[in-house]
Design an enzyme around this catalytic site. Structure first.
Site, PDB file in Angstrom:
ATOM      1  N   PRO A   1       0.833  -1.204   0.000  1.00 43.51           N
ATOM      2  CA  PRO A   1       0.000   0.000   0.000  1.00 43.51           C
ATOM      3  C   PRO A   1       0.869   1.256   0.000  1.00 43.51           C
ATOM      4  CG  PRO A   1      -0.832  -1.597   1.584  1.00 43.51           C
ATOM      5  CD  PRO A   1       0.497  -2.112   1.101  1.00 43.51           C
ATOM      6  N   GLU A   2       0.503   2.210  -0.840  1.00 46.97           N
ATOM      7  CA  GLU A   2       1.242   3.463  -0.934  1.00 46.97           C
ATOM      8  C   GLU A   2       0.437   4.571  -0.251  1.00 46.97           C
ATOM      9  OE1 GLU A   2       2.660   4.089  -4.958  1.00 46.97           O
ATOM     10  OE2 GLU A   2       2.730   1.925  -5.311  1.00 46.97           O
TER      11      GLU A   2
ATOM     12  N   LYS B   1       4.054   6.092   4.774  1.00 45.29           N
ATOM     13  CA  LYS B   1       3.217   4.892   4.791  1.00 45.29           C
ATOM     14  C   LYS B   1       2.950   4.399   6.209  1.00 45.29           C
ATOM     15  CE  LYS B   1       5.303   3.591   0.367  1.00 45.29           C
ATOM     16  NZ  LYS B   1       6.087   2.567  -0.361  1.00 45.29           N
TER      17      LYS B   1
ATOM     18  N   ARG C   1      12.423  -3.005 -10.237  1.00 44.04           N
ATOM     19  CA  ARG C   1      10.983  -2.782 -10.105  1.00 44.04           C
ATOM     20  C   ARG C   1      10.311  -2.800 -11.473  1.00 44.04           C
ATOM     21  NH1 ARG C   1       9.863  -0.506  -5.116  1.00 44.04           N
ATOM     22  NH2 ARG C   1       7.727  -1.190  -5.589  1.00 44.04           N
TER      23      ARG C   1
END
EC number: 3.2.2.23
Length: 291
Positions: free
Chosen positions: A2-3, A60, A281
């Protein structure tokens, strides 16, 4: 993971649900979920009986103030947290669930917290990387939650601007995408929103950070904050595990310009979106729109 938009969505859900929430009972189902000194025993002891105050987000991370009595907030502030702070990081797959009725926990339940009405806030985490902390009163959260010490400015803060980025990135040869993923440069951005903001700013993710001009950095700052704002309004993004407190998926994914759209036509120019690995990534970009 989750960002910022997903964590902000969770923060808002917790703030709405946990009004006048007094912790009556805590059960830690997996010891490694508690990262603060003293482990689960101290965590349980110090949270029980506390009233949960305001929920804050930093990058976060989530933090709730704890009070011995119900915190009577003024328009500007609330009393100092005389019960300390309760910190949370969702990591890869952590999520909160709200249960008003008694129900059996799933195998991935890590922490269970009940109020005096036997309503339950349940922390479920498939990968088991999520963490919680208790911060003693009188201590700044970053003294216990040490990851907070390394965070750069919030994207929506006045400290995050083109002048700041120009100074931080001066002479850097690393790709701009890698720089945006660095939480010490900007807090909260992750893989989804770096891809989306770089597309919006028309900047190739491979571009050496130090080569970007001031006008490009200004455009990037504006695009990042706008992409984050839109995603927060959509409740974040769900591609796998993320759900809000009520179990609802985030809706931003269907609006994504490039993220997870490899091979599909660009929504602007119809050029196929490329997907490749950059700095380890998965990275999505349009070779025509981003130059």
């Amino acid at each position: 993971m989750p960002e910022l938009p997903e964590v902000e969505t969770v923060r808002r859900g917790l703030a709405d649900r946990l009004v006048d929430f007094q912790i009556g009972q805590v059960e830690v189902c997996r010891e490694r979920a508690i990262a603060s000194p003293g482990g689960s025993a101290l965590f349980i002891k110090m949270l029980c009986g506390m009233h949960v105050g305001s929920w804050l987000r930093r990058g976060k991370y989530l933090m709730a103030s704890l009070h011995h009595e119900i915190a009577q907030s003024s328009a500007d502030s609330e009393p100092d947290p005389d019960g300390g702070w309760w910190g949370v990081h969702l990591r890869m797959t952590g999520q909160f669930q709200w249960h008003e009725a008694i129900s059996s926990p799933c195998p991935h339940t890590r922490v269970r917290i009940w109020n005096k009405k036997n309503e339950e806030l349940r922390f479920v985490d498939t990968r088991s990387f999520g963490q919680m902390w208790w911060v003693p009163p009188g201590n700044a959260p970053e003294t216990i939650i040490t990851g907070l010490q390394k965070l750069g400015p919030e994207p929506f803060s006045s400290a995050f601007n083109s002048s700041y980025l120009s100074k931080r990135l001066k002479g850097s040869k690393r790709p701009i995408k890698s720089a945006l993923l660095d939480q010490s440069i900007v807090a909260g951005a992750g893989n989804i929103y770096t891809d989306e903001s770089l597309f919006a700013a028309r900047i190739r993710p491979h571009t050496p950070s130090g080569q970007l001009k001031k006008v490009e950095l200004e455009r990037l700052c504006n695009c990042l904050t706008e992409v984050l704002r839109v995603s927060i309004g959509a409740g974040g993004t769900t591609f796998s595990d993320f759900r809000d407190l009520e179990g609802i998926n985030g809706n931003y994914g269907g609006q994504a310009w490039v993220y997870r759209r490899g091979g599909q036509a660009c929504r602007i120019c119809s050029t196929p979106i490329r997907r490749e690995s950059l700095c380890g990534r998965g990275t999505h970009w349009c070779p025509n729109c981003q130059r």
